[in-house]
Design a protein around this motif. Structure first.
Motif, PDB file in Angstrom:
ATOM      1  N   GLY A   1       1.000  -1.317   0.425  1.00  0.00           N
ATOM      2  CA  GLY A   1       0.252  -0.274  -0.107  1.00  0.00           C
ATOM      3  C   GLY A   1       1.228   1.052   0.277  1.00  0.00           C
ATOM      4  N   ASN A   2       2.103   1.173   1.271  1.00  0.00           N
ATOM      5  CA  ASN A   2       2.916   2.602   0.895  1.00  0.00           C
ATOM      6  C   ASN A   2       3.877   2.923  -0.075  1.00  0.00           C
ATOM      7  OD1 ASN A   2       2.396   3.044   3.146  1.00  0.00           O
ATOM      8  ND2 ASN A   2       4.208   1.886   4.087  1.00  0.00           N
ATOM      9  N   ALA A   3       3.744   1.793  -1.089  1.00  0.00           N
ATOM     10  CA  ALA A   3       4.968   1.242  -2.261  1.00  0.00           C
ATOM     11  C   ALA A   3       3.888   2.361  -3.782  1.00  0.00           C
ATOM     12  CB  ALA A   3       5.241   0.613  -3.000  1.00  0.00           C
ATOM     13  N   LEU A   4       2.585   1.623  -3.715  1.00  0.00           N
ATOM     14  CA  LEU A   4       0.846   2.228  -4.587  1.00  0.00           C
ATOM     15  C   LEU A   4       0.621   3.580  -4.094  1.00  0.00           C
ATOM     16  CD1 LEU A   4      -1.892  -0.986  -4.312  1.00  0.00           C
ATOM     17  CD2 LEU A   4      -0.098   0.236  -6.566  1.00  0.00           C
ATOM     18  N   ALA A   5       1.238   3.726  -3.194  1.00  0.00           N
ATOM     19  CA  ALA A   5       0.809   5.436  -2.227  1.00  0.00           C
ATOM     20  C   ALA A   5       1.886   6.496  -3.007  1.00  0.00           C
ATOM     21  CB  ALA A   5       0.519   5.512  -1.736  1.00  0.00           C
ATOM     22  N   TRP A   6       2.959   5.963  -2.823  1.00  0.00           N
ATOM     23  CA  TRP A   6       4.324   6.758  -3.457  1.00  0.00           C
ATOM     24  C   TRP A   6       3.839   6.327  -5.249  1.00  0.00           C
ATOM     25  CZ3 TRP A   6       8.223   4.792  -6.546  1.00  0.00           C
ATOM     26  CH2 TRP A   6       8.669   6.214  -6.691  1.00  0.00           C
ATOM     27  N   PHE A   7       3.645   5.608  -5.305  1.00  0.00           N
ATOM     28  CA  PHE A   7       4.099   5.655  -6.791  1.00  0.00           C
ATOM     29  C   PHE A   7       2.955   6.692  -7.655  1.00  0.00           C
ATOM     30  CE2 PHE A   7       2.439   4.333 -10.859  1.00  0.00           C
ATOM     31  CZ  PHE A   7       4.016   4.263 -11.909  1.00  0.00           C
ATOM     32  N   ARG A   8       2.188   6.351  -7.073  1.00  0.00           N
ATOM     33  CA  ARG A   8       0.373   6.645  -7.511  1.00  0.00           C
ATOM     34  C   ARG A   8       1.041   8.641  -7.053  1.00  0.00           C
ATOM     35  NH1 ARG A   8      -4.212   5.118  -5.394  1.00  0.00           N
ATOM     36  NH2 ARG A   8      -5.559   5.986  -6.524  1.00  0.00           N
TER      37      ARG A   8
ATOM     38  N   SER B   1      -4.717  10.143  -2.380  1.00  0.00           N
ATOM     39  CA  SER B   1      -6.161  10.252  -2.051  1.00  0.00           C
ATOM     40  C   SER B   1      -6.733  11.060  -2.689  1.00  0.00           C
ATOM     41  CB  SER B   1      -6.203  10.300  -1.236  1.00  0.00           C
ATOM     42  OG  SER B   1      -5.351   9.407   0.146  1.00  0.00           O
ATOM     43  N   GLN B   2      -6.901  11.858  -3.325  1.00  0.00           N
ATOM     44  CA  GLN B   2      -7.220  12.741  -4.196  1.00  0.00           C
ATOM     45  C   GLN B   2      -7.731  12.624  -5.267  1.00  0.00           C
ATOM     46  OE1 GLN B   2      -5.236  16.749  -4.241  1.00  0.00           O
ATOM     47  NE2 GLN B   2      -5.910  16.579  -2.307  1.00  0.00           N
ATOM     48  N   SER B   3      -7.019  11.813  -6.336  1.00  0.00           N
ATOM     49  CA  SER B   3      -7.187  10.874  -7.823  1.00  0.00           C
ATOM     50  C   SER B   3      -7.651  10.204  -7.479  1.00  0.00           C
ATOM     51  CB  SER B   3      -5.772  10.668  -8.051  1.00  0.00           C
ATOM     52  OG  SER B   3      -5.388   9.488  -7.865  1.00  0.00           O
TER      53      SER B   3
ATOM     54  N   ALA C   1     -10.674  16.815 -18.012  1.00  0.00           N
ATOM     55  CA  ALA C   1      -9.618  17.236 -18.304  1.00  0.00           C
ATOM     56  C   ALA C   1      -9.083  16.001 -17.859  1.00  0.00           C
ATOM     57  CB  ALA C   1      -9.603  18.424 -18.798  1.00  0.00           C
ATOM     58  N   LEU C   2      -9.157  15.916 -16.585  1.00  0.00           N
ATOM     59  CA  LEU C   2      -7.647  14.501 -16.392  1.00  0.00           C
ATOM     60  C   LEU C   2      -8.186  13.313 -16.473  1.00  0.00           C
ATOM     61  CD1 LEU C   2      -7.587  16.247 -12.663  1.00  0.00           C
ATOM     62  CD2 LEU C   2      -6.063  15.912 -14.188  1.00  0.00           C
ATOM     63  N   GLU C   3      -9.763  13.228 -16.804  1.00  0.00           N
ATOM     64  CA  GLU C   3     -10.271  11.275 -16.857  1.00  0.00           C
ATOM     65  C   GLU C   3      -9.042  10.714 -17.092  1.00  0.00           C
ATOM     66  OE1 GLU C   3     -14.296   9.478 -16.363  1.00  0.00           O
ATOM     67  OE2 GLU C   3     -13.616  10.830 -18.505  1.00  0.00           O
ATOM     68  N   GLU C   4      -8.123  10.885 -18.853  1.00  0.00           N
ATOM     69  CA  GLU C   4      -7.562   9.928 -19.284  1.00  0.00           C
ATOM     70  C   GLU C   4      -6.325   9.561 -18.733  1.00  0.00           C
ATOM     71  OE1 GLU C   4      -8.061   8.003 -22.259  1.00  0.00           O
ATOM     72  OE2 GLU C   4      -9.730   8.674 -22.154  1.00  0.00           O
ATOM     73  N   TYR C   5      -5.896  11.387 -18.342  1.00  0.00           N
ATOM     74  CA  TYR C   5      -4.202  10.725 -17.801  1.00  0.00           C
ATOM     75  C   TYR C   5      -4.812   9.233 -16.566  1.00  0.00           C
ATOM     76  CZ  TYR C   5      -0.417  12.443 -15.210  1.00  0.00           C
ATOM     77  OH  TYR C   5       1.250  11.704 -13.731  1.00  0.00           O
ATOM     78  N   LEU C   6      -5.908   9.741 -15.465  1.00  0.00           N
ATOM     79  CA  LEU C   6      -6.090   8.819 -14.220  1.00  0.00           C
ATOM     80  C   LEU C   6      -6.303   7.733 -15.187  1.00  0.00           C
ATOM     81  CD1 LEU C   6      -8.412  11.370 -12.314  1.00  0.00           C
ATOM     82  CD2 LEU C   6      -5.831  10.749 -11.969  1.00  0.00           C
ATOM     83  N   LYS C   7      -6.591   7.380 -15.597  1.00  0.00           N
ATOM     84  CA  LYS C   7      -6.784   6.176 -16.739  1.00  0.00           C
ATOM     85  C   LYS C   7      -5.487   5.652 -16.900  1.00  0.00           C
ATOM     86  CE  LYS C   7     -11.465   5.965 -18.472  1.00  0.00           C
ATOM     87  NZ  LYS C   7     -12.547   6.654 -19.758  1.00  0.00           N
ATOM     88  N   GLU C   8      -4.627   6.396 -17.577  1.00  0.00           N
ATOM     89  CA  GLU C   8      -3.723   6.332 -17.529  1.00  0.00           C
ATOM     90  C   GLU C   8      -2.758   5.252 -16.935  1.00  0.00           C
ATOM     91  OE1 GLU C   8      -1.100   9.059 -20.274  1.00  0.00           O
ATOM     92  OE2 GLU C   8      -3.198   9.402 -21.481  1.00  0.00           O
ATOM     93  N   ILE C   9      -2.798   6.448 -15.422  1.00  0.00           N
ATOM     94  CA  ILE C   9      -1.671   5.780 -14.703  1.00  0.00           C
ATOM     95  C   ILE C   9      -2.125   4.240 -13.464  1.00  0.00           C
ATOM     96  CG2 ILE C   9      -1.381   6.519 -12.156  1.00  0.00           C
ATOM     97  CD1 ILE C   9       0.131   8.788 -14.225  1.00  0.00           C
ATOM     98  N   ALA C  10      -3.951   4.211 -13.898  1.00  0.00           N
ATOM     99  CA  ALA C  10      -4.212   2.909 -13.184  1.00  0.00           C
ATOM    100  C   ALA C  10      -4.022   2.148 -14.610  1.00  0.00           C
ATOM    101  CB  ALA C  10      -6.159   3.398 -12.778  1.00  0.00           C
ATOM    102  N   ILE C  11      -3.737   1.537 -15.647  1.00  0.00           N
ATOM    103  CA  ILE C  11      -3.671   0.368 -16.280  1.00  0.00           C
ATOM    104  C   ILE C  11      -2.368   0.760 -15.311  1.00  0.00           C
ATOM    105  CG2 ILE C  11      -2.452   0.529 -18.365  1.00  0.00           C
ATOM    106  CD1 ILE C  11      -5.558   1.796 -19.145  1.00  0.00           C
ATOM    107  N   GLN C  12      -1.048   1.529 -15.914  1.00  0.00           N
ATOM    108  CA  GLN C  12       0.541   1.274 -15.439  1.00  0.00           C
ATOM    109  C   GLN C  12       0.468   0.748 -14.322  1.00  0.00           C
ATOM    110  OE1 GLN C  12       2.390   5.234 -14.902  1.00  0.00           O
ATOM    111  NE2 GLN C  12       3.682   4.972 -16.400  1.00  0.00           N
ATOM    112  N   VAL C  13       0.104   1.330 -12.535  1.00  0.00           N
ATOM    113  CA  VAL C  13      -0.508   0.922 -12.331  1.00  0.00           C
ATOM    114  C   VAL C  13      -0.485  -1.386 -11.508  1.00  0.00           C
ATOM    115  CG1 VAL C  13      -1.547   0.146  -9.055  1.00  0.00           C
ATOM    116  CG2 VAL C  13      -0.813   2.337 -10.354  1.00  0.00           C
ATOM    117  N   GLU C  14      -1.489  -0.852 -12.926  1.00  0.00           N
ATOM    118  CA  GLU C  14      -2.172  -2.190 -12.538  1.00  0.00           C
ATOM    119  C   GLU C  14      -0.968  -3.206 -13.525  1.00  0.00           C
ATOM    120  OE1 GLU C  14      -5.919  -5.229 -12.690  1.00  0.00           O
ATOM    121  OE2 GLU C  14      -5.176  -3.531 -12.140  1.00  0.00           O
ATOM    122  N   HIS C  15      -0.286  -2.675 -14.366  1.00  0.00           N
ATOM    123  CA  HIS C  15       0.302  -3.961 -15.054  1.00  0.00           C
ATOM    124  C   HIS C  15       2.182  -4.211 -13.984  1.00  0.00           C
ATOM    125  CE1 HIS C  15       3.448  -4.616 -17.986  1.00  0.00           C
ATOM    126  NE2 HIS C  15       3.750  -4.497 -18.029  1.00  0.00           N
TER     127      HIS C  15
END
Length: 155
Positions: free
Chosen positions: A17-24, A36-38, A103-117
């Protein structure tokens, strides 16, 4: 001193969880957001047609009222959301994304995909499915303790 059993599951989950929060947080810094805001803005974006309230957000993100209030205040200050009075109940505020939030929607999706990968790399499809199933079970177990709905065999 007694030899205590070595429990590592909770520690590993906390480290994860800490590593995920740091990356995000690193990825969100350029947008002026925290992890958390994201999470909050992503939920608002995904459910923007459902009339999201602070209470709904609190329940879905499993955060306290004061934490949600602070998140919403900061998202409003950043002009990513706005609150409107509900048509059916003047006491209720509906949270909507602004144009800047949308306008943030695509960026947030990209980060979610990166994290999942990153999280699932090196796992087969079957292992990924099992990992998610086990995480779901663990979350249900912990959330049942949180809400006082502990099963007798667990508590």
């Amino acid at each position: 001193m007694r030899n205590l059993p070595h429990y590592k599951t909770a520690g590993q989950i906390i480290q994860l969880g800490n590593a995920l929060a740091w990356f995000r947080n690193q990825k969100m810094q350029s947008k002026g957001l925290t992890s958390s805001q994201s999470d909050a803005i992503r939920y608002i974006l995904r459910h923007r047609d459902e009339g999201i309230t602070a209470g709904t957000l609190m329940e879905q993100l499993r955060l306290s009222q004061s934490t949600i209030a602070g998140l919403l205040k900061r998202l409003e200050e950043k002009n990513l959301i706005e609150r409107r009075t509900a048509n059916d109940d003047g006491r209720k505020s509906i949270i909507q994304p602004t144009q800047e939030g949308l306008a943030l929607e695509e960026y947030l999706k990209e980060i979610a995909i990166q994290v999942e990968h990153i999280l699932l790399q090196g796992m087969s499809k079957a292992e990924q499915a099992e990992f998610n199933r086990l995480l779901d079970t663990a979350l249900v177990n912990m959330n049942s303790v949180r809400t006082g709905e502990v099963n007798s065999h667990n508590g």
